[in-house]
Write a protein that holds these residues in place. Structure first.
Motif, PDB file in Angstrom:
ATOM      1  N   ILE A   1      60.012  84.638  -1.035  1.00 24.85           N
ATOM      2  CA  ILE A   1      59.952  83.295  -1.609  1.00 24.85           C
ATOM      3  C   ILE A   1      61.243  82.948  -2.346  1.00 24.85           C
ATOM      4  CG2 ILE A   1      58.815  81.919  -3.412  1.00 24.85           C
ATOM      5  CD1 ILE A   1      56.173  83.069  -2.510  1.00 24.85           C
ATOM      6  N   LYS A   2      61.828  83.942  -3.031  1.00 21.95           N
ATOM      7  CA  LYS A   2      63.102  83.727  -3.720  1.00 21.95           C
ATOM      8  C   LYS A   2      64.104  84.763  -3.251  1.00 21.95           C
ATOM      9  CE  LYS A   2      61.632  81.261  -7.857  1.00 21.95           C
ATOM     10  NZ  LYS A   2      61.785  81.142  -9.329  1.00 21.95           N
ATOM     11  N   SER A   3      65.334  84.320  -3.013  1.00 24.29           N
ATOM     12  CA  SER A   3      66.390  85.209  -2.527  1.00 24.29           C
ATOM     13  C   SER A   3      67.733  84.530  -2.783  1.00 24.29           C
ATOM     14  CB  SER A   3      66.224  85.470  -1.026  1.00 24.29           C
ATOM     15  OG  SER A   3      66.437  84.262  -0.296  1.00 24.29           O
ATOM     16  N   PRO A   4      68.840  85.278  -2.724  1.00 27.16           N
ATOM     17  CA  PRO A   4      70.160  84.651  -2.875  1.00 27.16           C
ATOM     18  C   PRO A   4      70.405  83.540  -1.851  1.00 27.16           C
ATOM     19  CG  PRO A   4      70.344  87.022  -3.139  1.00 27.16           C
ATOM     20  CD  PRO A   4      68.927  86.753  -2.697  1.00 27.16           C
ATOM     21  N   LEU A   5      69.969  83.757  -0.604  1.00 26.76           N
ATOM     22  CA  LEU A   5      70.132  82.718   0.418  1.00 26.76           C
ATOM     23  C   LEU A   5      69.269  81.511   0.085  1.00 26.76           C
ATOM     24  CD1 LEU A   5      71.308  81.808   3.139  1.00 26.76           C
ATOM     25  CD2 LEU A   5      69.407  82.979   4.272  1.00 26.76           C
ATOM     26  N   GLY A   6      68.057  81.755  -0.372  1.00 28.33           N
ATOM     27  CA  GLY A   6      67.161  80.668  -0.749  1.00 28.33           C
ATOM     28  C   GLY A   6      67.688  79.847  -1.911  1.00 28.33           C
ATOM     29  N   GLU A   7      68.410  80.502  -2.819  1.00 28.74           N
ATOM     30  CA  GLU A   7      68.986  79.785  -3.957  1.00 28.74           C
ATOM     31  C   GLU A   7      70.034  78.778  -3.500  1.00 28.74           C
ATOM     32  OE1 GLU A   7      68.185  79.940  -7.242  1.00 28.74           O
ATOM     33  OE2 GLU A   7      66.498  81.184  -6.638  1.00 28.74           O
ATOM     34  N   VAL A   8      70.732  79.094  -2.418  1.00 29.77           N
ATOM     35  CA  VAL A   8      71.773  78.190  -1.883  1.00 29.77           C
ATOM     36  C   VAL A   8      71.145  77.075  -1.055  1.00 29.77           C
ATOM     37  CG1 VAL A   8      73.850  78.038  -0.443  1.00 29.77           C
ATOM     38  CG2 VAL A   8      73.441  80.083  -1.828  1.00 29.77           C
TER      39      VAL A   8
END
Length: 297
Positions: free
Chosen positions: A232-239
């Protein structure tokens, strides 16, 4: 203040808002929730997660007893329970009790053969993926790809096959796209994107450095960034502007290998959505089929 403290000790807090990803965890097992949310947890909350994973009998303890035996604070326990998609500690204890019951039934049941066991695992992964699917995001992503001047589909290592496969599907409905599966070319292609283009990054961990770097470059160039990950949350998801999740309930060493099935399922859903809104999808699929029909034996 006293009322607030007492409420915390009883584990009675407001349930997560329906707009939060955690609120769509209904039906997911506790180990799966802990896995897909691990990037959203603080160090103290991760400690709580490990405690409950190793001590499922905490389902029969009070929050005070858990705090005493685990050295966790009341606030940490409550916040952790809410991040797991529960209204509070009492709700979370029900989840733990269900896990204990399922483990007991599994121990008594006849062990299935490997094919049956794997089939059931795939069914479970797909059910959990559907539960976590953000349908509004799916529609927005499909619309952005249909409108896009260009779609860059990116995936490295285990996600490379997914990237090539989805790029092929896009080509069949006339969407101008390309698949990129290596770091340097990916960064170069991302730098040429413009507003209205789409960067579609696929990574089970959502933490592949070259992919995250390319996504950041694409975002800087005003392209729409879409992520497909296992968390659900990840470095890629943050971007990313929008994120889709394909769930695999397995141990960390094997989940990346088996995770392509639920993620490919998400890609099927996305492509079906694209075909539903692309005005000439049927005509183009027929036209591209005819273009290669004489290549078949």
């Amino acid at each position: 203040m006293a009322q607030h403290t007492q409420a915390a000790r009883n584990g009675k807090r407001k349930a997560p808002d329906s707009g939060h990803p955690e609120s769509s965890l209904q039906g997911c097992s506790y180990p799966l929730r802990l896995s897909i949310l691990k990037n959203a947890l603080t160090a103290a909350e991760k400690k709580a997660g490990e405690y409950f994973l190793g001590n499922p009998e905490a389902a029969y303890l009070s929050i005070t007893e858990v705090a005493q035996t685990s050295s966790l604070g009341y606030g940490t326990i409550i916040r952790f329970c809410q991040k797991m998609g529960c209204a509070g500690f009492q709700d979370f204890k029900v989840l733990l009790a269900q896990e204990l019951g399922a483990a007991g039934r599994a121990g008594k049941a006849e062990q299935p053969d490997s094919v049956s066991a794997h089939t059931e695992k795939m069914r479970s992964d797909l059910r959990n993926t559907v539960n976590l699917l953000d349908r509004k995001a799916l529609k927005k992503i499909a619309a952005s790809m249909v409108r896009a001047r260009f779609v860059l589909v990116a995936g490295i290592a285990g996600s490379a096959a997914l990237a090539h496969g989805f790029n092929y599907r896009l080509s069949r409905v006339g969407i101008y796209s390309a698949a990129c599966t290596e770091g340097y070319p990916m960064a170069i292609r991302a730098a040429t994107l413009k507003k209205g283009d789409v960067f579609f990054g696929m990574s089970f961990s959502g933490a592949t450095k070259d992919l995250v770097n390319a996504a950041q470059i694409a975002k800087r160039e005003k392209a729409t960034v879409v992520a497909l990950t296992g968390f659900i949350k990840s470095p890629l998801g943050e971007v990313a502007n929008e994120t889709l999740v394909g769930v695999s309930d397995r141990d960390p060493f094997s989940c990346e290998i088996f995770s392509n099935v639920p993620r490919d399922f998400v890609l099927d859903l996305l492509f079906a959505e694209i075909c539903g809104i692309c005005p000439k999808a049927d005509e183009l699929i027929q036209k591209t089929f005819e273009a290669i029909s004489d290549r078949r034996i």
